[in-house]
Design a protein around this motif. Structure first.
Motif, mmCIF file in Angstrom:
data_model
loop_
_atom_site.group_PDB
_atom_site.id
_atom_site.type_symbol
_atom_site.label_atom_id
_atom_site.label_comp_id
_atom_site.label_asym_id
_atom_site.label_seq_id
_atom_site.Cartn_x
_atom_site.Cartn_y
_atom_site.Cartn_z
ATOM 1 N N VAL A 36 0.819 -1.208 0.000
ATOM 2 C CA VAL A 36 0.000 0.000 0.000
ATOM 3 C C VAL A 36 0.855 1.261 0.000
ATOM 4 O O VAL A 36 1.985 1.267 0.484
ATOM 5 C CB VAL A 36 -0.965 0.034 1.203
ATOM 6 N N GLN A 37 0.277 2.310 -0.548
ATOM 7 C CA GLN A 37 0.861 3.645 -0.514
ATOM 8 C C GLN A 37 -0.275 4.649 -0.615
ATOM 9 O O GLN A 37 -1.448 4.280 -0.739
ATOM 10 C CB GLN A 37 1.851 3.839 -1.667
ATOM 11 N N ASN A 38 0.040 5.917 -0.558
ATOM 12 C CA ASN A 38 -1.000 6.936 -0.684
ATOM 13 C C ASN A 38 -1.834 6.690 -1.938
ATOM 14 O O ASN A 38 -1.296 6.482 -3.032
ATOM 15 C CB ASN A 38 -0.375 8.329 -0.780
ATOM 16 N N GLY A 39 -3.150 6.741 -1.777
ATOM 17 C CA GLY A 39 -4.046 6.611 -2.920
ATOM 18 C C GLY A 39 -4.313 5.197 -3.371
ATOM 19 O O GLY A 39 -4.994 4.994 -4.386
ATOM 20 N N SER A 40 -3.824 4.203 -2.648
ATOM 21 C CA SER A 40 -3.985 2.824 -3.104
ATOM 22 C C SER A 40 -5.449 2.371 -3.131
ATOM 23 O O SER A 40 -6.259 2.776 -2.294
ATOM 24 C CB SER A 40 -3.197 1.862 -2.210
ATOM 25 N N ILE A 41 -5.745 1.508 -4.101
ATOM 26 C CA ILE A 41 -7.005 0.783 -4.166
ATOM 27 C C ILE A 41 -6.684 -0.681 -3.926
ATOM 28 O O ILE A 41 -5.954 -1.304 -4.705
ATOM 29 C CB ILE A 41 -7.689 0.955 -5.534
ATOM 30 N N VAL A 42 -7.212 -1.218 -2.835
ATOM 31 C CA VAL A 42 -6.963 -2.609 -2.443
ATOM 32 C C VAL A 42 -8.164 -3.456 -2.855
ATOM 33 O O VAL A 42 -9.303 -3.086 -2.581
ATOM 34 C CB VAL A 42 -6.737 -2.726 -0.920
ATOM 35 N N VAL A 43 -7.905 -4.586 -3.499
ATOM 36 C CA VAL A 43 -8.977 -5.485 -3.911
ATOM 37 C C VAL A 43 -8.977 -6.737 -3.038
ATOM 38 O O VAL A 43 -7.974 -7.461 -2.968
ATOM 39 C CB VAL A 43 -8.833 -5.905 -5.382
ATOM 40 N N LEU A 44 -10.116 -6.969 -2.375
ATOM 41 C CA LEU A 44 -10.349 -8.192 -1.610
ATOM 42 C C LEU A 44 -11.722 -8.728 -2.025
ATOM 43 O O LEU A 44 -12.321 -8.207 -2.964
ATOM 44 C CB LEU A 44 -10.277 -7.898 -0.107
ATOM 45 N N HIS A 45 -12.210 -9.768 -1.361
ATOM 46 C CA HIS A 45 -13.472 -10.393 -1.765
ATOM 47 C C HIS A 45 -14.409 -10.555 -0.571
ATOM 48 O O HIS A 45 -13.956 -10.773 0.545
ATOM 49 C CB HIS A 45 -13.212 -11.743 -2.420
ATOM 50 N N MET A 46 -15.701 -10.465 -0.835
ATOM 51 C CA MET A 46 -16.688 -10.544 0.244
ATOM 52 C C MET A 46 -17.651 -11.710 0.087
ATOM 53 O O MET A 46 -18.682 -11.758 0.751
ATOM 54 C CB MET A 46 -17.472 -9.239 0.366
ATOM 55 N N HIS A 47 -17.338 -12.674 -0.794
ATOM 56 C CA HIS A 47 -18.243 -13.812 -0.940
ATOM 57 C C HIS A 47 -17.842 -14.993 -0.066
ATOM 58 O O HIS A 47 -18.634 -15.905 0.136
ATOM 59 C CB HIS A 47 -18.351 -14.262 -2.406
ATOM 60 N N GLY A 48 -16.633 -15.013 0.463
ATOM 61 C CA GLY A 48 -16.243 -16.067 1.388
ATOM 62 C C GLY A 48 -16.389 -17.444 0.790
ATOM 63 O O GLY A 48 -15.930 -17.715 -0.317
ATOM 64 N N GLY A 49 -17.066 -18.347 1.512
ATOM 65 C CA GLY A 49 -17.244 -19.709 1.038
ATOM 66 C C GLY A 49 -15.923 -20.413 0.835
ATOM 67 O O GLY A 49 -14.945 -20.174 1.557
ATOM 68 N N ASP A 50 -15.872 -21.272 -0.183
ATOM 69 C CA ASP A 50 -14.637 -21.987 -0.469
ATOM 70 C C ASP A 50 -13.705 -21.194 -1.367
ATOM 71 O O ASP A 50 -12.597 -21.635 -1.643
ATOM 72 C CB ASP A 50 -14.954 -23.343 -1.120
ATOM 73 N N ASN A 51 -14.116 -20.011 -1.798
ATOM 74 C CA ASN A 51 -13.310 -19.210 -2.711
ATOM 75 C C ASN A 51 -12.426 -18.190 -2.014
ATOM 76 O O ASN A 51 -11.324 -17.890 -2.480
ATOM 77 C CB ASN A 51 -14.219 -18.471 -3.700
ATOM 78 N N ALA A 52 -12.911 -17.611 -0.931
ATOM 79 C CA ALA A 52 -12.147 -16.588 -0.204
ATOM 80 C C ALA A 52 -12.414 -16.773 1.287
ATOM 81 O O ALA A 52 -13.077 -15.959 1.929
ATOM 82 C CB ALA A 52 -12.550 -15.187 -0.658
ATOM 83 N N PRO A 53 -11.894 -17.860 1.884
ATOM 84 C CA PRO A 53 -12.297 -18.247 3.239
ATOM 85 C C PRO A 53 -11.641 -17.471 4.377
ATOM 86 O O PRO A 53 -12.098 -17.576 5.514
ATOM 87 C CB PRO A 53 -11.907 -19.724 3.307
ATOM 88 N N TYR A 54 -10.574 -16.692 4.096
ATOM 89 C CA TYR A 54 -9.837 -16.069 5.193
ATOM 90 C C TYR A 54 -9.872 -14.541 5.181
ATOM 91 O O TYR A 54 -9.155 -13.905 5.948
ATOM 92 C CB TYR A 54 -8.379 -16.549 5.178
ATOM 93 N N THR A 55 -10.698 -13.960 4.337
ATOM 94 C CA THR A 55 -10.712 -12.500 4.226
ATOM 95 C C THR A 55 -11.153 -11.831 5.523
ATOM 96 O O THR A 55 -10.568 -10.829 5.948
ATOM 97 C CB THR A 55 -11.635 -12.069 3.082
ATOM 98 N N ALA A 56 -12.182 -12.368 6.170
ATOM 99 C CA ALA A 56 -12.674 -11.758 7.413
ATOM 100 C C ALA A 56 -11.595 -11.728 8.479
ATOM 101 O O ALA A 56 -11.449 -10.742 9.211
ATOM 102 C CB ALA A 56 -13.901 -12.510 7.914
ATOM 103 N N GLN A 57 -10.814 -12.815 8.578
ATOM 104 C CA GLN A 57 -9.747 -12.866 9.584
ATOM 105 C C GLN A 57 -8.610 -11.903 9.263
ATOM 106 O O GLN A 57 -7.912 -11.442 10.163
ATOM 107 C CB GLN A 57 -9.198 -14.287 9.691
ATOM 108 N N ALA A 58 -8.421 -11.599 7.993
ATOM 109 C CA ALA A 58 -7.316 -10.721 7.595
ATOM 110 C C ALA A 58 -7.647 -9.242 7.747
ATOM 111 O O ALA A 58 -6.749 -8.416 7.936
ATOM 112 C CB ALA A 58 -6.920 -11.018 6.149
ATOM 113 N N VAL A 59 -8.922 -8.901 7.657
ATOM 114 C CA VAL A 59 -9.295 -7.481 7.607
ATOM 115 C C VAL A 59 -8.925 -6.732 8.877
ATOM 116 O O VAL A 59 -8.420 -5.605 8.817
ATOM 117 C CB VAL A 59 -10.799 -7.340 7.295
#
Length: 287
Positions: A240-263
């Motif tokens: 990250v730096q000033n002005g960054s756009i970070v892409v993560l996922h909010m569908h969870g399930g078997d596709n993105a299972p650890y996003t909530a723990q990382a946030v």
């Protein structure tokens, strides 16, 4: 899914700075998640946006959809963005009971607990699956909603294993998602995100009449098919730096299972570094 930028060669990438807007169809990741920041855009062009009274992200470009890869580098702000993918295969997994839900409520609860503004990009199919959730997200002042196509197919050939939207169907696909969002969210934006980050000059030309601005990224979160939270945290914080756009996922399930723990760790460290977390609309505001 991994989210490196997949831009076909020869494409003019438009980067808006300071203006006042999955999974693979197989059940396994098709590539190793990206662990470095994408290459900078070829050149910087200021796209023409619609008047200030228009919806955030509305574009009046008639020949080429504008693409926003980051915000102003002189403001200590970062936009956390979250994609809600839903493909035909993912929907079948829901219907069969193999996956309980493709709504990561734990992630949204964490964002609310930490009071984190965020921009959420929803596929039309996801909104059809979760209309009440979409309304609740739209009513929450922390969030703003944009579109992510109808069913998360790619807009170039060989976009992972997402399949491809035919050229003559591209505009209708994007408009279908816009119509669905407008039914559920009175404050719907005109921010838009390409599935897999895949686009080329043809897609940008075909989609210009949709009147939306594509939101890319300069920090892929690499949470798609991640095996633990810590690599996601490290990936984001390292780039990250000033002005960054970070892409993560909010569908969870078997596709993105650890996003909530990382946030949580990501948000706490970014704030400790003095960053303000903002929506896309706030990121590009001149104020």
């Amino acid at each position: 899914m991994s989210w490196p930028k997949r831009v076909a060669s020869g494409v003019l990438v438009l980067t808006l700075v300071g203006c006042s807007d999955n999974s693979p169809t197989a059940g396994v990741p098709s590539e190793t998640p990206q662990t470095h920041a994408p290459v900078a855009p070829v050149r910087t062009v200021r796209p023409t946006l619609a008047p200030a009274q228009a919806k955030p992200g509305a574009s009046s470009n008639t020949n080429l959809m504008p693409v926003l890869d980051h915000g102003p580098r002189d403001k200590k702000q970062i936009a956390l963005t979250f994609d809600a993918d839903l493909t035909a295969l993912m929907r079948r997994r829901l219907q069969s009971g193999k996956v309980k839900s493709y709504y990561n409520k734990a992630l949204i609860d964490e964002l609310r607990t930490l009071h984190v503004p965020a921009t959420l990009f929803l596929t039309g199919m996801w909104m059809e699956q979760y209309p009440q959730v979409t309304k609740e997200l739209a009513a929450d002042p922390l969030f703003e909603l944009g579109t992510h196509t109808y069913d998360h197919r790619g807009f170039t050939k060989n976009c992972y294993t997402l399949g491809t939207v035919p050229k003559d169907q591209m505009l209708a696909d994007v408009r279908r998602a816009i119509v669905e969002l407008d039914k559920l969210d009175p404050q719907a934006t005109r921010w838009f995100r390409f599935p897999g980050g895949c686009y080329d000059a043809t897609a940008l030309h075909e989609l210009a009449p949709a009147g939306v601005t594509a939101v890319g990224l300069d920090v892929p979160g690499a949470d798609g098919f991640a095996k633990a939270a810590q690599p996601i945290v490290k990936q984001v914080l390292d780039h990250v730096q000033n002005g960054s756009i970070v892409v993560l996922h909010m569908h969870g399930g078997d596709n993105a299972p650890y996003t909530a723990q990382a946030v949580g760790p990501i948000v706490k460290e970014l704030r400790a570094r003095g960053y303000q977390l903002v929506t896309m609309t706030q990121l590009v505001s001149r104020r």
